[in-house]
Design a protein around this motif. Structure first.
Motif, mmCIF file in Angstrom:
data_model
loop_
_atom_site.group_PDB
_atom_site.id
_atom_site.type_symbol
_atom_site.label_atom_id
_atom_site.label_comp_id
_atom_site.label_asym_id
_atom_site.label_seq_id
_atom_site.Cartn_x
_atom_site.Cartn_y
_atom_site.Cartn_z
ATOM 1 N N THR A 7 27.177 30.426 -11.737
ATOM 2 C CA THR A 7 26.474 30.492 -10.458
ATOM 3 C C THR A 7 26.820 29.272 -9.614
ATOM 4 O O THR A 7 26.785 28.140 -10.094
ATOM 5 C CB THR A 7 24.954 30.562 -10.675
ATOM 6 O OG1 THR A 7 24.652 31.735 -11.451
ATOM 7 C CG2 THR A 7 24.209 30.637 -9.356
ATOM 8 N N ASP A 10 24.705 25.797 -3.216
ATOM 9 C CA ASP A 10 24.943 24.938 -2.058
ATOM 10 C C ASP A 10 24.122 23.675 -2.258
ATOM 11 O O ASP A 10 22.893 23.719 -2.289
ATOM 12 C CB ASP A 10 24.521 25.657 -0.776
ATOM 13 C CG ASP A 10 24.846 24.856 0.480
ATOM 14 O OD1 ASP A 10 24.763 23.604 0.444
ATOM 15 O OD2 ASP A 10 25.183 25.472 1.503
ATOM 16 N N LEU A 17 24.973 30.586 -3.655
ATOM 17 C CA LEU A 17 26.025 31.215 -2.853
ATOM 18 C C LEU A 17 26.530 32.425 -3.631
ATOM 19 O O LEU A 17 27.534 32.366 -4.339
ATOM 20 C CB LEU A 17 27.153 30.217 -2.592
ATOM 21 C CG LEU A 17 26.748 28.931 -1.861
ATOM 22 C CD1 LEU A 17 27.924 27.972 -1.766
ATOM 23 C CD2 LEU A 17 26.213 29.252 -0.470
ATOM 24 N N TRP A 18 25.795 33.519 -3.496
ATOM 25 C CA TRP A 18 26.034 34.680 -4.338
ATOM 26 C C TRP A 18 27.465 35.179 -4.250
ATOM 27 O O TRP A 18 28.056 35.615 -5.244
ATOM 28 C CB TRP A 18 25.066 35.805 -3.974
ATOM 29 C CG TRP A 18 23.642 35.468 -4.307
ATOM 30 C CD1 TRP A 18 22.661 35.133 -3.417
ATOM 31 C CD2 TRP A 18 23.055 35.398 -5.598
ATOM 32 N NE1 TRP A 18 21.483 34.865 -4.084
ATOM 33 C CE2 TRP A 18 21.691 35.023 -5.422
ATOM 34 C CE3 TRP A 18 23.532 35.615 -6.895
ATOM 35 C CZ2 TRP A 18 20.821 34.863 -6.497
ATOM 36 C CZ3 TRP A 18 22.660 35.464 -7.960
ATOM 37 C CH2 TRP A 18 21.322 35.089 -7.753
ATOM 38 N N GLY A 19 28.055 35.096 -3.066
ATOM 39 C CA GLY A 19 29.412 35.603 -2.895
ATOM 40 C C GLY A 19 30.468 34.779 -3.589
ATOM 41 O O GLY A 19 31.616 35.219 -3.723
ATOM 42 N N GLN A 20 30.106 33.580 -4.057
ATOM 43 C CA GLN A 20 31.072 32.705 -4.706
ATOM 44 C C GLN A 20 30.872 32.600 -6.212
ATOM 45 O O GLN A 20 31.560 31.814 -6.874
ATOM 46 C CB GLN A 20 31.008 31.309 -4.088
ATOM 47 C CG GLN A 20 31.422 31.272 -2.627
ATOM 48 C CD GLN A 20 31.491 29.854 -2.093
ATOM 49 O OE1 GLN A 20 31.994 28.959 -2.761
ATOM 50 N NE2 GLN A 20 30.978 29.651 -0.897
ATOM 51 N N ASN A 21 29.927 33.340 -6.758
ATOM 52 C CA ASN A 21 29.732 33.298 -8.204
ATOM 53 C C ASN A 21 31.009 33.707 -8.928
ATOM 54 O O ASN A 21 31.772 34.548 -8.451
ATOM 55 C CB ASN A 21 28.578 34.207 -8.615
ATOM 56 C CG ASN A 21 27.238 33.599 -8.259
ATOM 57 O OD1 ASN A 21 27.164 32.474 -7.779
ATOM 58 N ND2 ASN A 21 26.165 34.351 -8.474
ATOM 59 N N ASP A 62 34.465 28.164 0.821
ATOM 60 C CA ASP A 62 34.031 29.557 0.879
ATOM 61 C C ASP A 62 34.443 30.390 -0.327
ATOM 62 O O ASP A 62 34.140 31.574 -0.407
ATOM 63 C CB ASP A 62 34.583 30.222 2.148
ATOM 64 C CG ASP A 62 36.118 30.217 2.192
ATOM 65 O OD1 ASP A 62 36.718 29.441 1.419
ATOM 66 O OD2 ASP A 62 36.696 30.975 2.993
ATOM 67 N N ARG A 63 35.134 29.782 -1.296
ATOM 68 C CA ARG A 63 35.585 30.564 -2.446
ATOM 69 C C ARG A 63 36.080 29.628 -3.549
ATOM 70 O O ARG A 63 36.285 28.423 -3.321
ATOM 71 C CB ARG A 63 36.705 31.526 -2.057
ATOM 72 C CG ARG A 63 38.011 30.828 -1.710
ATOM 73 C CD ARG A 63 39.023 31.793 -1.099
ATOM 74 N NE ARG A 63 40.338 31.194 -0.936
ATOM 75 C CZ ARG A 63 40.670 30.374 0.038
ATOM 76 N NH1 ARG A 63 39.764 30.023 0.958
ATOM 77 N NH2 ARG A 63 41.891 29.879 0.126
#
Length: 204
Positions: A7, A10, A17-21, A62-63
């Motif tokens: 997980t 930030d 940051l759910w999109g980066q898990n 962002d990733r």
């Protein structure tokens, strides 16, 4: 660990940051970060095995981009990774193999320290002082601490170091302490802790 995910938070807002898990492809165990080059290291296991590999990521705002998978020793159920930010080396304790693997910035294992270098039984925790390039490894079953010196490049032959890497700054004259209070019965002491100066195995 059982979800197979790392997980990402930030640090400014303390939100996920759910999109980066990150799905590492197994059970993640230990995470280490090198803030100087934004590298993320995650040890993980496959199936019911102990962790034996480290996933390496470039971490962006962002990733997280996976760039390598590095095979190390058998880390067992409790090991650690420590990053020396001054050399870029990552020290991985392999508890079940009684070894310490060293990864470099090119994501290769450049050396494995063994009992012949002074690593004790079940090396468990590792810590680095990037100012002196000293690496401290706590050996759980031999009850001692191995001290390694990291100087950048690696020699396959350990070289004794006659003196400390850094010259200690003289300490000011200590103020006398008041009479000590007797230690209560049953309290913890350090009588069973031994420090082993591991021939100061050198990276020269």
């Amino acid at each position: 660990r059982d979800t197979g995910m790392v997980t990402v938070l930030d640090g400014n807002s303390d939100t996920v940051l759910w999109g980066q898990n990150i799905a590492v492809g197994g059970q993640p165990y230990v995470v280490a970060v090198n803030p100087t080059n934004n590298r993320l290291y995650v040890s993980y296991s496959e199936g019911s095995n102990s962790p034996r590999q480290v996933a390496v990521y470039n971490s962006y705002s962002d990733r997280n981009e996976r760039i390598a998978t590095v095979a190390v020793g058998n880390m067992g159920d409790g090991s650690s990774m420590a990053v020396n930010t001054s050399t870029g080396h990552v020290f991985v304790t392999n508890s079940d193999d009684n070894t310490v693997s060293v990864m470099d910035a090119s994501n290769a294992v450049i050396r494995t320290f063994t009992s012949g270098d002074g690593v004790g039984t079940s090396p468990f925790a590792a810590a680095v002082n990037p100012y002196t390039n000293r690496v401290y490894v706590g050996n759980r079953d031999s009850n001692n601490i191995s001290i390694l010196a990291d100087r950048g490049s690696v020699s396959n032959t350990p070289t004794p170091v006659p003196a400390m890497v850094a010259t200690p700054t003289p300490m000011p004259t200590a103020t006398p302490l008041p009479t000590a209070v007797p230690t209560p019965s049953g309290s913890m002491d350090a009588t069973n802790i031994r420090v082993t100066n591991v021939r100061d195995s050198l990276f020269s």
